[in-house]
Scaffold this active site. Structure first.
Site, short mmCIF file in Angstrom:
data_model
loop_
_atom_site.label_atom_id
_atom_site.label_comp_id
_atom_site.label_asym_id
_atom_site.label_seq_id
_atom_site.Cartn_x
_atom_site.Cartn_y
_atom_site.Cartn_z
N ASP A 125 0.91 -1.18 0.02
CA ASP A 125 0.00 -0.05 -0.08
C ASP A 125 0.67 1.22 -0.01
N CYS A 179 -18.31 -16.27 -6.21
CA CYS A 179 -19.38 -16.13 -5.10
C CYS A 179 -20.48 -16.92 -5.70
N CYS A 182 -24.36 -16.26 -4.10
CA CYS A 182 -24.34 -15.83 -2.90
C CYS A 182 -24.44 -14.27 -3.03
N CYS A 185 -23.27 -10.49 1.31
CA CYS A 185 -22.50 -9.30 1.65
C CYS A 185 -23.16 -7.90 1.10
N CYS A 189 -24.62 -5.13 3.81
CA CYS A 189 -23.76 -3.93 3.85
C CYS A 189 -24.74 -2.67 4.37
N CYS A 208 -19.01 3.66 1.72
CA CYS A 208 -18.67 2.74 2.60
C CYS A 208 -18.21 3.26 3.80
N CYS A 235 -14.75 -1.07 8.93
CA CYS A 235 -15.98 -1.94 8.71
C CYS A 235 -15.53 -3.37 8.42
N CYS A 238 -19.15 -6.73 5.50
CA CYS A 238 -19.17 -7.65 4.25
C CYS A 238 -18.18 -8.89 4.19
N CYS A 242 -19.61 -13.42 5.04
CA CYS A 242 -19.20 -14.09 4.04
C CYS A 242 -19.01 -15.56 4.29
C1 B12 Z 1 -8.63 2.49 -1.85
C2 B12 Z 1 -8.74 1.21 -0.97
C3 B12 Z 1 -9.79 1.21 -0.20
C4 B12 Z 1 -11.04 2.20 -0.20
C5 B12 Z 1 -12.05 1.53 -1.51
C6 B12 Z 1 -12.10 -0.21 -1.67
C7 B12 Z 1 -12.34 -0.71 -2.88
N1 B12 Z 1 -12.83 -1.77 -2.95
O1 B12 Z 1 -11.85 -0.28 -3.98
C8 B12 Z 1 -11.67 1.87 1.25
C9 B12 Z 1 -11.36 2.90 2.09
C10 B12 Z 1 -13.39 1.85 1.05
C11 B12 Z 1 -11.35 0.45 1.51
C12 B12 Z 1 -11.68 -0.62 2.34
C13 B12 Z 1 -11.32 -1.66 2.80
N2 B12 Z 1 -10.11 -2.10 2.62
CO1 B12 Z 1 -8.87 -1.32 1.38
N3 B12 Z 1 -7.67 -0.68 -0.17
C14 B12 Z 1 -7.68 0.05 -0.72
C15 B12 Z 1 -6.30 0.27 -1.60
C16 B12 Z 1 -5.54 1.22 -1.25
C17 B12 Z 1 -6.85 0.52 -3.22
C18 B12 Z 1 -7.85 -0.43 -3.75
C19 B12 Z 1 -8.28 0.11 -5.25
O2 B12 Z 1 -7.40 0.07 -6.10
N4 B12 Z 1 -9.54 0.27 -5.24
C20 B12 Z 1 -10.01 0.84 -6.78
C21 B12 Z 1 -10.95 -0.56 -7.12
C22 B12 Z 1 -11.28 -0.34 -8.75
O3 B12 Z 1 -9.98 -1.51 -7.20
P1 B12 Z 1 -10.70 -3.12 -6.31
O4 B12 Z 1 -11.75 -2.89 -5.68
O5 B12 Z 1 -9.31 -3.75 -5.81
O6 B12 Z 1 -11.10 -3.52 -7.82
C23 B12 Z 1 -10.16 -4.28 -8.62
C24 B12 Z 1 -10.80 -5.75 -8.67
O7 B12 Z 1 -12.34 -5.76 -8.40
C25 B12 Z 1 -10.83 -5.97 -10.19
N5 B12 Z 1 -11.68 -6.81 -10.58
C26 B12 Z 1 -13.14 -7.10 -10.30
N6 B12 Z 1 -13.64 -7.89 -10.98
C27 B12 Z 1 -12.84 -8.18 -11.98
C28 B12 Z 1 -12.87 -9.40 -13.00
C29 B12 Z 1 -11.92 -9.77 -13.70
C30 B12 Z 1 -12.15 -10.55 -14.92
C31 B12 Z 1 -10.65 -8.62 -13.64
C32 B12 Z 1 -9.42 -8.99 -14.36
C33 B12 Z 1 -10.50 -7.75 -12.61
C34 B12 Z 1 -11.57 -7.67 -11.70
O8 B12 Z 1 -10.73 -4.93 -10.77
C35 B12 Z 1 -10.44 -3.73 -9.81
C36 B12 Z 1 -9.22 -2.93 -10.48
O9 B12 Z 1 -7.87 -3.47 -10.19
C37 B12 Z 1 -6.06 -1.06 -1.58
C38 B12 Z 1 -4.29 -1.32 -1.47
C39 B12 Z 1 -3.68 -1.39 -3.00
N7 B12 Z 1 -2.96 -0.51 -3.25
O10 B12 Z 1 -4.20 -2.19 -3.84
C40 B12 Z 1 -6.57 -1.47 -0.05
C41 B12 Z 1 -6.96 -2.91 0.08
C42 B12 Z 1 -7.87 -3.38 -1.12
N8 B12 Z 1 -7.72 -2.91 1.08
C43 B12 Z 1 -7.77 -3.82 2.24
C44 B12 Z 1 -8.54 -4.07 3.17
C45 B12 Z 1 -8.30 -4.94 4.12
C46 B12 Z 1 -9.72 -2.97 3.13
C47 B12 Z 1 -10.86 -3.35 4.40
C48 B12 Z 1 -11.23 -4.98 4.76
C49 B12 Z 1 -10.53 -2.60 5.79
C50 B12 Z 1 -11.52 -2.64 6.64
N9 B12 Z 1 -11.97 -3.49 7.32
O11 B12 Z 1 -12.26 -1.39 6.86
C51 B12 Z 1 -12.15 -2.44 3.76
C52 B12 Z 1 -12.98 -3.50 2.63
C53 B12 Z 1 -13.96 -2.82 1.79
C54 B12 Z 1 -14.24 -3.57 0.38
N10 B12 Z 1 -15.38 -4.23 0.68
O12 B12 Z 1 -13.41 -3.28 -0.29
C55 B12 Z 1 -6.97 -4.96 1.48
C56 B12 Z 1 -7.76 -6.14 0.78
C57 B12 Z 1 -7.30 -7.54 1.16
C58 B12 Z 1 -8.25 -8.46 0.61
N11 B12 Z 1 -8.02 -9.75 0.96
O13 B12 Z 1 -8.71 -8.38 -0.61
C59 B12 Z 1 -5.95 -3.98 0.48
C60 B12 Z 1 -5.62 -5.00 -0.76
C61 B12 Z 1 -4.74 -3.54 1.51
C62 B12 Z 1 -3.69 -4.75 1.58
N12 B12 Z 1 -2.52 -4.28 1.30
O14 B12 Z 1 -4.09 -5.71 2.25
N13 B12 Z 1 -10.02 0.18 0.78
S1 SF4 Z 2 -16.59 -2.39 4.50
FE1 SF4 Z 2 -18.28 -3.67 3.28
S2 SF4 Z 2 -20.15 -3.81 4.17
FE2 SF4 Z 2 -18.94 -2.21 5.35
S3 SF4 Z 2 -19.97 -0.26 4.38
FE3 SF4 Z 2 -17.90 -0.97 3.11
S4 SF4 Z 2 -18.65 -2.20 1.62
FE4 SF4 Z 2 -20.35 -1.93 3.13
#
Ligand code: B12
Ligand code: SF4
Length: 311
Positions: A125, A179, A182, A185, A189, A208, A235, A238, A242
């Site tokens: 990160d 998933c 299912c 989540c 949420c 979120c 939070c 979700c 799961c």
């Molecule tokens: C910004 C960010 C957040 C934001 C936005 C979350 C989000 N979902 O994007 C906020 C602040 C809300 C957040 C919350 C959380 N986060 Co956060 N966050 C990040 C961060 C810095 C960037 C994520 C990102 O690029 N988001 C932009 C979107 C577009 O990316 P994405 O959701 O990952 O989506 C990708 C996939 O879904 C993919 N995708 C989806 N479908 C498909 C299908 C195909 C075929 C393909 C190829 C790709 C694909 O495409 C997207 C783009 O890459 C990463 C660390 C990092 N540098 O990557 C940590 C990270 C994702 N977070 C993490 C964690 C632990 C959390 C929380 C659980 C913390 C908490 N308990 O409060 C929550 C979970 C919320 C949730 N349901 O996502 C972990 C996740 C670990 C894991 N097992 O997945 C990470 C990886 C940090 C780490 N180094 O461990 N987070």
């Molecule tokens: S962490 Fe998951 S359940 Fe909590 S608000 Fe964000 S998307 Fe919803």
């Protein structure tokens, strides 16, 4: 003789990583999906997510000559359930900051792998990298509807770290799974933050609770604030619902507990105390903790909100 890759994985496990895999350094396939997420405004006030697009598109900018990515996962589920009246702090944040923990251990892996040849770069990160995609490609897990990376055998209670390397390593297969029908989540949420847009599930960070209690800067509009439940920091809803995280006695492989003592929960005071922390107490309590990210005022504000809604 054992291959370099098996030795590397054994070393990573020795360092406490529950998951480890290797992929190549090809550009991320989800880059356009990420750009669209930002274009839709889903990043809210996280301006760092809207910057450095070009770095996210090509790992070569971060490490010239990069060939491989070693992805590691560290479990953080607590061995014991916390008492019901424990302040609601996301599980990943109960112990020591994972950025520090993973970086320290990845540095050892980096030194070991590059002792004689090649160079490495650690990303926890700390650099603009789409970490979930590389971890997915390295076989750690697949994308859940909640966008978490989920491992079929171990659920999603793990944080991710990457070690980029200029060495050519044999890649693993991407993780398979999904998933299915299912939607636990999405139903659970509290704010409806998990949305289906542009053909895939994504989190609109503006809705979120994790974003609103950790990353958001400035006032929160009252409608959104009313849905934050009892969460003081982050939070987990979700993930709690799961099925891949459910502890099932007959499937002991699921949802393993922490393998690094650093993640063991420190003693958190009750919400009443969090709401009225002195600057000195804040400093001691949050030293080396991810909770520091909310800021002194932020944490107290969220704790006060929780108290208000309890009355
Ligand atoms: C910004 C960010 C957040 C934001 C936005 C979350 C989000 N979902 O994007 C906020 C602040 C809300 C957040 C919350 C959380 N986060 Co956060 N966050 C990040 C961060 C810095 C960037 C994520 C990102 O690029 N988001 C932009 C979107 C577009 O990316 P994405 O959701 O990952 O989506 C990708 C996939 O879904 C993919 N995708 C989806 N479908 C498909 C299908 C195909 C075929 C393909 C190829 C790709 C694909 O495409 C997207 C783009 O890459 C990463 C660390 C990092 N540098 O990557 C940590 C990270 C994702 N977070 C993490 C964690 C632990 C959390 C929380 C659980 C913390 C908490 N308990 O409060 C929550 C979970 C919320 C949730 N349901 O996502 C972990 C996740 C670990 C894991 N097992 O997945 C990470 C990886 C940090 C780490 N180094 O461990 N987070
Ligand atoms: S962490 Fe998951 S359940 Fe909590 S608000 Fe964000 S998307 Fe919803």
């Amino acid at each position: 003789m054992e291959s370099l890759e098996s030795q590397l994985k054994a070393k990573a496990r020795e360092l406490g990583f529950g998951l480890v895999g290797i992929t190549d350094a090809a550009p991320p396939l989800s880059y356009e999906a990420y750009r669209q997420w930002v274009a839709d405004g889903h990043h809210g006030t996280m301006s760092y997510m809207a910057r450095s697009h070009e770095l996210r598109a090509d790992l070569n900018i971060l490490l010239p000559g990069v060939q491989s990515v070693v992805a590691v996962g560290a479990f953080y589920r607590q061995p014991e359930e916390l008492p019901a009246d424990h302040p609601k702090i996301a599980r990943y944040a109960l112990g020591r900051d994972y950025h520090k923990v993973l970086r320290g251990r990845l540095r050892m892996l980096d030194r070991w792998l590059h002792a004689e040849e090649g160079q490495g770069r650690i990303c926890v990160d700390s650099a603009p990298v789409l970490e979930r995609e590389y971890a997915h490609r390295a076989g750690l897990g697949w994308y859940g509807k909640n966008t978490m990376l989920i491992n079929t055998h171990a659920g999603s209670w793990f944080v991710i770290g990457l070690l980029l390397s200029t060495r050519k390593l044999a890649p693993d297969a991407p993780a398979q799974g999904g998933c299915g029908t299912c939607h636990a989540c999405i139903d659970a949420c509290p704010t409806g933050a998990i949305v289906h847009q542009n053909g895939r599930w994504q989190v609109d960070a503006r809705e979120c609770i994790s974003y609103l209690t950790i990353e958001h800067r400035g006032e929160i509009d009252p409608d959104r604030e009313a849905k934050l439940d009892d969460w003081v920091f982050g939070c987990d809803v979700c993930q709690e619902v799961c099925p891949f995280n459910t502890v099932r006695p007959h499937q002991p492989g699921r949802a393993p507990v922490l393998t690094m003592e650093d993640f063991r929960a420190r003693t958190w005071p009750p919400v009443e105390e969090l709401a009225n922390l002195s600057p000195e107490a804040w400093d001691t309590l949050t030293a080396g903790s991810p909770v520091r990210r909310a800021g002194y005022d932020g944490l107290r504000r969220h704790a006060r909100r929780v108290l208000r809604t309890r009355i």
